[in-house]
Scaffold this motif. Structure first.
Motif, PDB file in Angstrom:
ATOM      1  N   GLY A  20       0.428  -1.056  -0.310  1.00  0.00           N
ATOM      2  CA  GLY A  20      -0.039   0.153  -0.168  1.00  0.00           C
ATOM      3  C   GLY A  20       1.221   1.249  -0.113  1.00  0.00           C
ATOM      4  N   ARG A  21       0.527   2.138   0.895  1.00  0.00           N
ATOM      5  CA  ARG A  21       1.349   3.177   0.950  1.00  0.00           C
ATOM      6  C   ARG A  21       2.286   2.792   1.918  1.00  0.00           C
ATOM      7  NH1 ARG A  21      -0.824   7.209  -2.124  1.00  0.00           N
ATOM      8  NH2 ARG A  21      -2.954   7.152  -2.638  1.00  0.00           N
ATOM      9  N   ILE A  22       2.841   2.431   2.845  1.00  0.00           N
ATOM     10  CA  ILE A  22       3.722   1.951   3.952  1.00  0.00           C
ATOM     11  C   ILE A  22       4.349   1.578   2.996  1.00  0.00           C
ATOM     12  CG2 ILE A  22       4.322   0.503   6.101  1.00  0.00           C
ATOM     13  CD1 ILE A  22       1.364   0.584   6.771  1.00  0.00           C
ATOM     14  N   HIS A  23       5.711   2.492   3.658  1.00  0.00           N
ATOM     15  CA  HIS A  23       7.439   2.047   3.496  1.00  0.00           C
ATOM     16  C   HIS A  23       8.116   1.976   5.142  1.00  0.00           C
ATOM     17  CE1 HIS A  23       5.766   4.307  -0.097  1.00  0.00           C
ATOM     18  NE2 HIS A  23       6.449   3.982  -0.352  1.00  0.00           N
ATOM     19  N   VAL A  24       9.396   1.046   5.259  1.00  0.00           N
ATOM     20  CA  VAL A  24      10.441   0.525   6.380  1.00  0.00           C
ATOM     21  C   VAL A  24      11.845   1.632   6.052  1.00  0.00           C
ATOM     22  CG1 VAL A  24      10.769  -0.547   5.685  1.00  0.00           C
ATOM     23  CG2 VAL A  24      10.828  -0.056   7.893  1.00  0.00           C
ATOM     24  N   LEU A  25      11.846   2.398   6.919  1.00  0.00           N
ATOM     25  CA  LEU A  25      13.289   3.936   6.585  1.00  0.00           C
ATOM     26  C   LEU A  25      13.798   2.023   7.618  1.00  0.00           C
ATOM     27  CD1 LEU A  25      14.837   5.645   5.163  1.00  0.00           C
ATOM     28  CD2 LEU A  25      14.564   7.028   7.516  1.00  0.00           C
ATOM     29  N   ARG A  26      14.449   1.424   6.907  1.00  0.00           N
ATOM     30  CA  ARG A  26      15.259   0.359   7.694  1.00  0.00           C
ATOM     31  C   ARG A  26      16.808   0.726   8.309  1.00  0.00           C
ATOM     32  NH1 ARG A  26      18.994  -3.216   6.597  1.00  0.00           N
ATOM     33  NH2 ARG A  26      19.179  -5.416   8.011  1.00  0.00           N
ATOM     34  N   ILE A 277      -5.624  10.333   3.856  1.00  0.00           N
ATOM     35  CA  ILE A 277      -4.079   9.883   3.039  1.00  0.00           C
ATOM     36  C   ILE A 277      -4.499   9.822   1.233  1.00  0.00           C
ATOM     37  CG2 ILE A 277      -4.546   7.926   4.389  1.00  0.00           C
ATOM     38  CD1 ILE A 277      -1.216   9.206   5.379  1.00  0.00           C
ATOM     39  N   ASP A 278      -3.631  10.435   0.697  1.00  0.00           N
ATOM     40  CA  ASP A 278      -2.927   9.878  -0.704  1.00  0.00           C
ATOM     41  C   ASP A 278      -1.852   9.905  -0.430  1.00  0.00           C
ATOM     42  OD1 ASP A 278      -2.908  12.466  -0.735  1.00  0.00           O
ATOM     43  OD2 ASP A 278      -4.115  13.148  -2.130  1.00  0.00           O
ATOM     44  N   HIS A 279      -0.787   9.775   0.363  1.00  0.00           N
ATOM     45  CA  HIS A 279       0.880  10.479   0.286  1.00  0.00           C
ATOM     46  C   HIS A 279       1.077   8.764   1.305  1.00  0.00           C
ATOM     47  CE1 HIS A 279      -1.091  12.426   3.445  1.00  0.00           C
ATOM     48  NE2 HIS A 279       0.023  12.075   4.633  1.00  0.00           N
ATOM     49  N   PRO A 280       2.893   8.714   0.995  1.00  0.00           N
ATOM     50  CA  PRO A 280       3.588   7.887   2.368  1.00  0.00           C
ATOM     51  C   PRO A 280       3.746   8.264   3.260  1.00  0.00           C
ATOM     52  CG  PRO A 280       4.374   8.603   0.108  1.00  0.00           C
ATOM     53  CD  PRO A 280       3.302  10.072   0.269  1.00  0.00           C
ATOM     54  N   VAL A 281       3.234   6.816   3.588  1.00  0.00           N
ATOM     55  CA  VAL A 281       3.533   6.579   5.141  1.00  0.00           C
ATOM     56  C   VAL A 281       5.044   6.322   5.782  1.00  0.00           C
ATOM     57  CG1 VAL A 281       2.703   5.945   7.650  1.00  0.00           C
ATOM     58  CG2 VAL A 281       0.997   6.420   5.655  1.00  0.00           C
ATOM     59  N   VAL A 282       5.929   6.999   5.820  1.00  0.00           N
ATOM     60  CA  VAL A 282       6.651   6.289   6.709  1.00  0.00           C
ATOM     61  C   VAL A 282       7.778   5.819   7.731  1.00  0.00           C
ATOM     62  CG1 VAL A 282       9.784   5.965   6.176  1.00  0.00           C
ATOM     63  CG2 VAL A 282       8.512   6.794   4.585  1.00  0.00           C
ATOM     64  N   PHE A 283       7.882   4.603   8.156  1.00  0.00           N
ATOM     65  CA  PHE A 283       7.931   4.567   9.484  1.00  0.00           C
ATOM     66  C   PHE A 283       9.708   4.170   9.314  1.00  0.00           C
ATOM     67  CE2 PHE A 283       7.516  -0.275   8.278  1.00  0.00           C
ATOM     68  CZ  PHE A 283       8.002  -1.067   9.173  1.00  0.00           C
ATOM     69  N   VAL A 284      10.167   4.330  10.596  1.00  0.00           N
ATOM     70  CA  VAL A 284      11.543   3.872  10.728  1.00  0.00           C
ATOM     71  C   VAL A 284      12.052   2.402  11.479  1.00  0.00           C
ATOM     72  CG1 VAL A 284      13.709   5.186  11.979  1.00  0.00           C
ATOM     73  CG2 VAL A 284      12.454   6.509  10.841  1.00  0.00           C
ATOM     74  N   ALA A 285      12.637   2.216  11.035  1.00  0.00           N
ATOM     75  CA  ALA A 285      13.443   0.635  12.191  1.00  0.00           C
ATOM     76  C   ALA A 285      14.676   1.214  12.230  1.00  0.00           C
ATOM     77  CB  ALA A 285      12.896  -0.095  10.889  1.00  0.00           C
ATOM     78  N   PRO A 286      15.530   1.150  13.663  1.00  0.00           N
ATOM     79  CA  PRO A 286      16.567   1.853  13.768  1.00  0.00           C
ATOM     80  C   PRO A 286      16.956   0.721  14.238  1.00  0.00           C
ATOM     81  CG  PRO A 286      14.978   2.183  15.720  1.00  0.00           C
ATOM     82  CD  PRO A 286      13.847   1.809  14.115  1.00  0.00           C
ATOM     83  N   ASP A 287      17.202  -0.443  14.106  1.00  0.00           N
ATOM     84  CA  ASP A 287      18.013  -1.769  14.349  1.00  0.00           C
ATOM     85  C   ASP A 287      17.845  -3.009  13.958  1.00  0.00           C
ATOM     86  OD1 ASP A 287      17.002  -1.983  16.545  1.00  0.00           O
ATOM     87  OD2 ASP A 287      18.141  -2.315  17.694  1.00  0.00           O
ATOM     88  N   THR A 288      19.038  -4.296  13.380  1.00  0.00           N
ATOM     89  CA  THR A 288      17.916  -5.589  13.337  1.00  0.00           C
ATOM     90  C   THR A 288      17.128  -5.944  14.861  1.00  0.00           C
ATOM     91  OG1 THR A 288      20.402  -6.212  14.143  1.00  0.00           O
ATOM     92  CG2 THR A 288      20.112  -5.474  11.818  1.00  0.00           C
ATOM     93  N   GLY A 289      16.895  -7.400  14.839  1.00  0.00           N
ATOM     94  CA  GLY A 289      16.025  -7.725  15.836  1.00  0.00           C
ATOM     95  C   GLY A 289      17.475  -9.083  16.226  1.00  0.00           C
TER      96      GLY A 289
END
Length: 343
Positions: A20-26, A277-289
């Motif tokens: 969808g519109r979800i992106h991750v900044l990994r 909402i018709d624009h991107p949603v970006v969430f931040v993933a700061p580290d590995t698991g």
């Protein structure tokens, strides 16, 4: 591209479209960008010189990041480490040439954090050419995230973006948002906090399973720009864990607790603002698991099911409660107390 030092590679982030519109900044280790940017700026200002000892308190990622920056630029490094720092990380720090002071844990994470900062201050007073990096308080740590915001703006090419980020020290969320805004990208910043964090006022509510280190705060953080946030979500351990597991199962992204919590909030953004909402949603993933394997991924505990009544919308601090709630921070900030500086 060929990098001159491993830290230069680790400072990069990958912007990945999930669905969808979800992106991750990994990131593999987000604060490498922060530490490198801060050290470069302090060197250019003449505040520090190679051979000095750079000192700070850390729960994990920043310790590794600062040790790498010192390794690259020729500084000594001293870390006052959280009790949550494990043998794997301590071994890496020692091999990078850092010295580590790790006080014993107490029952109160906020006391641990405050005590570590006081040990840093005492160390700097007792050692010549020692410089406190002040990752909690010095906005020099904003510098390293500017290029990453530029990367996001260029890749998405959107006039507006919703950015979901664990607040932590405030440097990454503050820098990414302010830089995006300077680039002409309207940015709706949604912050994620654990219960028990002094920032944004949930310090009176205990969630004993959540690791406060690195996600929330036990003390005042000067780097947080409270005015930038549109909404704040408080999420307990069980929901954050479920998000981390879903993120791995659905998308193959192996990331920590704050990433899992931010992923759930990113989904909420799409659901709550569906009409607008018709624009991107970006969430931040700061580290590995990796450091969460035993408590999060390999645990035999059942994964909590999403309750449709969560998150609970609240308007004031007295309404805060487990397991997940949120507030329109832009409207309700005056009804929440924030901590005072202790040093």
């Amino acid at each position: 591209m060929v990098y001159e030092h491993v830290s230069d590679a680790l400072a990069q982030a990958d912007l990945i479209h999930l669905d969808g519109r979800i992106h991750v900044l990994r990131f593999e280790a987000m604060k490498v960008a922060s530490a490198l940017g801060a050290v470069r700026q302090l060197m250019s200002e003449g505040s520090i010189t190679p051979g000095d000892t750079l000192v700070d308190s850390s729960s994990g990622i920043y310790a590794y990041s600062l040790a790498l920056a010192c390794h690259k630029y020729g500084f000594k490094c001293h870390i006052v480490a959280s009790p949550s720092v494990d043998l794997t990380l301590k071994t890496q720090l020692h091999l990078l040439g850092a010295t580590v002071d790790q006080p014993r844990s107490t029952k109160d994470a906020s006391l641990d954090q405050a005590a570590r900062v006081k040990r840093v201050v005492r160390y700097v007073k007792d050692h010549e050419r020692a410089h406190w990096m002040s990752q909690y308080h010095d906005r020099v740590h904003y510098a390293g995230y500017g290029p990453i915001a530029e990367q996001v703006a260029a890749a998405l090419d959107s006039p507006r973006v919703a950015l979901v980020s664990a607040v932590g020290t405030g440097a990454s969320s503050g820098s990414l948002t302010s830089t995006l805004e300077k680039l002409g990208v309207q940015t709706d910043l949604i912050g994620v906090q654990p219960f028990g964090s002094a920032s944004f006022g949930s310090h009176h509510i205990e969630d004993p399973r959540f690791l406060i280190s690195g996600t929330g705060s036990g003390i005042y953080f000067d780097n947080i720009d409270y005015s930038l946030f549109r909404a704040i979500h408080w999420i307990n351990f069980d929901y954050a864990r479920s998000g981390s597991i879903e993120l791995m199962r659905r998308h193959g992204v192996f990331a920590g607790l704050s990433s899992g919590a931010a992923y759930l909030v990113a989904q909420w953004v799409l659901d709550y603002w569906r009409q607008d909402i018709d624009h991107p949603v970006v969430f931040v993933a700061p580290d590995t698991g990796h450091r969460y394997v035993e408590d999060v991924f390999a645990s035999s505990d059942p994964v909590v099911e999403r309750d449709p009544s969560h998150p609970l919308p609240i308007a004031r601090q007295s309404e805060l409660g487990l397991p997940w709630c949120w507030t329109d921070w832009a409207e309700n900030a005056g009804d929440f107390s924030t901590p005072e500086r202790i040093l």
